[in-house]
Scaffold this active site. Structure first.
Site, short mmCIF file in Angstrom:
data_model
loop_
_atom_site.label_atom_id
_atom_site.label_comp_id
_atom_site.label_asym_id
_atom_site.label_seq_id
_atom_site.Cartn_x
_atom_site.Cartn_y
_atom_site.Cartn_z
N HIS A 8 -2.39 -1.97 -10.93
CA HIS A 8 -3.32 -1.31 -10.01
C HIS A 8 -4.48 -2.25 -9.73
CE1 HIS A 8 -6.03 1.73 -8.36
NE2 HIS A 8 -4.94 2.42 -8.13
N HIS B 167 0.86 -1.19 0.00
CA HIS B 167 0.00 0.00 0.00
C HIS B 167 0.90 1.24 0.00
CE1 HIS B 167 -3.56 2.27 0.37
NE2 HIS B 167 -3.79 2.18 1.67
N ASP C 220 3.14 5.36 -7.91
CA ASP C 220 4.40 5.15 -7.21
C ASP C 220 5.59 4.99 -8.15
OD1 ASP C 220 3.20 5.16 -4.65
OD2 ASP C 220 2.40 3.18 -5.06
N1 AMX Z 1 4.81 -7.12 -11.53
C1 AMX Z 1 4.78 -8.47 -11.41
N2 AMX Z 1 3.63 -9.16 -11.22
C2 AMX Z 1 2.48 -8.44 -11.20
C3 AMX Z 1 2.46 -7.04 -11.34
C4 AMX Z 1 3.69 -6.38 -11.49
N3 AMX Z 1 3.77 -5.06 -11.61
N4 AMX Z 1 1.18 -6.62 -11.27
C5 AMX Z 1 0.43 -7.70 -11.07
N5 AMX Z 1 1.21 -8.80 -11.02
C6 AMX Z 1 0.79 -10.18 -10.77
C7 AMX Z 1 0.22 -10.27 -9.35
O1 AMX Z 1 1.23 -10.45 -8.38
C8 AMX Z 1 -0.71 -11.45 -9.47
O2 AMX Z 1 0.09 -12.62 -9.42
P1 AMX Z 1 -0.48 -13.98 -8.73
O3 AMX Z 1 -1.70 -14.33 -9.53
O4 AMX Z 1 0.65 -14.93 -8.89
O5 AMX Z 1 -0.78 -13.62 -7.31
C9 AMX Z 1 -1.24 -11.31 -10.89
O6 AMX Z 1 -0.28 -10.50 -11.61
C10 AMX Z 1 -2.59 -10.65 -10.99
O7 AMX Z 1 -2.54 -9.42 -10.29
P2 AMX Z 1 -3.50 -8.19 -10.68
O8 AMX Z 1 -4.91 -8.67 -10.60
O9 AMX Z 1 -3.04 -7.61 -11.97
O10 AMX Z 1 -3.16 -7.12 -9.56
P3 AMX Z 1 -3.69 -7.03 -8.07
O11 AMX Z 1 -4.97 -6.28 -8.06
O12 AMX Z 1 -3.68 -8.38 -7.39
O13 AMX Z 1 -2.54 -6.20 -7.38
C11 AMX Z 1 -0.89 -4.46 -7.33
C12 AMX Z 1 -2.35 -4.84 -7.70
C13 AMX Z 1 -0.76 -2.97 -7.48
C14 AMX Z 1 -0.61 -4.86 -5.87
C15 AMX Z 1 0.03 -5.20 -8.32
O14 AMX Z 1 -0.20 -4.75 -9.62
C16 AMX Z 1 1.51 -5.05 -7.97
O15 AMX Z 1 2.02 -5.78 -7.12
N6 AMX Z 1 2.20 -4.04 -8.61
C17 AMX Z 1 3.59 -3.81 -8.33
C18 AMX Z 1 3.77 -3.13 -6.99
C19 AMX Z 1 3.33 -1.68 -7.07
O16 AMX Z 1 3.74 -0.91 -7.94
N7 AMX Z 1 2.48 -1.27 -6.12
C20 AMX Z 1 1.95 0.10 -6.08
C21 AMX Z 1 0.48 0.11 -6.41
C22 AMX Z 1 -0.08 1.51 -6.43
C23 AMX Z 1 -0.84 1.78 -5.16
O17 AMX Z 1 -1.98 1.40 -5.04
N8 AMX Z 1 -0.21 2.43 -4.21
#
Ligand code: AMX
Length: 402
Positions: free
Chosen positions: A275, A229, A330
């Protein structure tokens, strides 16, 4: 209020999904629309990112822009409240200088609540919004050993005052101006993010038991502290720096593309992308990259941010499970803060919190004082099904023998 289709069949598949997509209530401050972006009271955030932060805080609190007179009154309201009790500073001075600064922020909020005699959520929201920059500046100065807190000035705006109170040693006048420009925009883009993001939801949940604004905000800020987060801005900067270290400072698109592919193949997170709700590029990422062009176009980290944004989405799209392949807020914020003189990334989440306090406070006021004809929403109480699956294993693990 906009028409809302809340028809939804809840199935077993909805359990243990973090309440994804499950309707809970109304948010009167902002909306995250998957295919459009982020809106504050109906205004696209990118269209208001250059306004005075005080105007946007007013918008979130009162749901309209202030007239010149209302704005002057609001500024005075903030200035009249912006001193923190000496006990808050005293408590910060005796904290161990260990642990993440978000723990310090939660401590400050708790002490601020102890000395605030007000019982009214609206008044506490204003007190908190006025005091939080003072408290955060004090946290940073005391923790960094820069000396006693610097008192706020009557003649400065909200973010100008914050940079003044930070009193970063050795910051040139030119960089101080850059930091002010950055913090004004950073503040606006982080103020609010719909009703269901974790910290906001937690803040409202704590308040639903009629805990006061400070207790509720301490809970919200604990939620914001997690790396998925609020702490993602700090993790993203680590990621950018690691990318630069891996490909060297003279990187090109091919090297960066190869690096992203490698990370995905190794099942590593590509920070700054994705996201939970948005399916288009986060408008806040665009706003911050545009600002980066103005403030630090040649900064190595910022050049990496830009190149990642150019080559990243096409590569992330190749991975079907990633629902959103676009840069998020971010992706750029940490690199800009670093380039403009805030060189300790440990504080980036606290800065996020300083801004988000506003949206959370405004949403708590709605849920406690306005929802359901002024009665307020009831205490949060979702349903859990009893399950004995994994109990024995879990118990053994807790006892350290598993
Ligand atoms: N890099 C690698 N893998 C990713 C990814 C990324 N940037 N974005 C999503 N994935 C993976 C997830 O880990 C998940 O894997 P799993 O099925 O093995 O658990 C799969 O893709 C499906 O995820 P999603 O439905 O696309 O995303 P989510 O809603 O579960 O999670 C978020 C959203 C932001 C946590 C995720 O995209 C992520 O971890 N991004 C990278 C970290 C980041 O930049 N975080 C900041 C977010 C902005 C904010 O809200 N502050």
């Amino acid at each position: 209020m906009a028409t809302t289709d809340v028809r939804m069949e809840l199935t077993k598949e909805h359990l243990e999904t973090g309440l994804r997509g499950v309707p809970v209530g109304f948010c009167t401050t902002s909306a995250v629309e998957a295919d459009k972006g982020l809106f504050y009271v109906g205004q696209p955030v990118e269209s208001i990112a250059d306004r005075d932060p005080e105007d946007v805080v007013y918008l979130l609190l009162y749901k309209r822009w202030p007239s010149a007179e209302e704005r002057a009154d609001f500024d005075q309201l903030i200035k009249d409240r912006q001193h923190i009790d000496p006990s808050v500073v005293f408590s910060l001075k005796v904290l161990p200088r260990r642990g993440h600064p978000m723990k310090w922020m939660v401590n400050a909020l708790t002490v601020m609540g102890m000395v605030n005699p007000t019982k009214d959520y609206r008044r506490q929201a204003l007190d908190l919004i006025a005091q939080i920059p003072v408290a955060v500046a004090a946290i940073i100065r005391i923790r960094e050993g820069w000396g006693d807190p610097i008192p706020p000035r009557e003649d400065l705006g909200y973010m100008e005052n914050f940079v003044h109170m930070l009193g970063i040693p050795g910051l040139s006048a030119a960089n101080a101006q850059k930091l002010i420009r950055l913090m004004r925009v950073f503040h606006i883009v982080h103020l609010d993010h719909g009703g269901g993001n974790l910290s906001t939801f937690v803040g409202k949940a704590v308040a639903s038991g009629k805990a006061d604004m400070y207790e509720s905000m301490a809970g919200a800020m604990s939620a914001l502290a997690g790396p998925l987060h609020g702490k993602a801005n700090q993790e993203c900067l680590d990621f950018i720096q690691e990318c630069v270290a891996r490909v060297g400072p003279n990187f090109d698109a091919a090297a960066v593309a190869q690096l992203i592919r490698q990370k995905l193949a190794n099942k590593e997170v590509v920070y700054g992308f994705g996201h939970a709700v948005l399916r288009v590029e986060d408008p806040r990422a665009r706003v911050l990259r545009t600002l980066g062009e103005e403030l630090c176009p040649h900064d190595t980290n910022f050049r990496m941010v830009k190149l990642l944004a150019e080559v990243g989405p096409a590569i992330l799209k190749e991975n079907a499970k990633i629902a959103d392949p676009h840069p998020n807020v971010d992706s750029a914020s940490g690199s800009l803060l670093m380039a403009c003189g805030l060189s300790n990334p440990d504080y980036y989440t606290v800065l996020f919190g300083l801004s988000r306090v506003v949206g959370i406070a405004a949403q708590i006021v709605y849920e406690r004082c306005e929802a359901r004809g002024g009665k307020g929403t009831p205490i949060i109480r979702p349903k859990y099904f009893y399950s004995d699956t994994g109990t024995a294993k879990g118990e053994a693990t807790i006892l350290g023998s598993g």
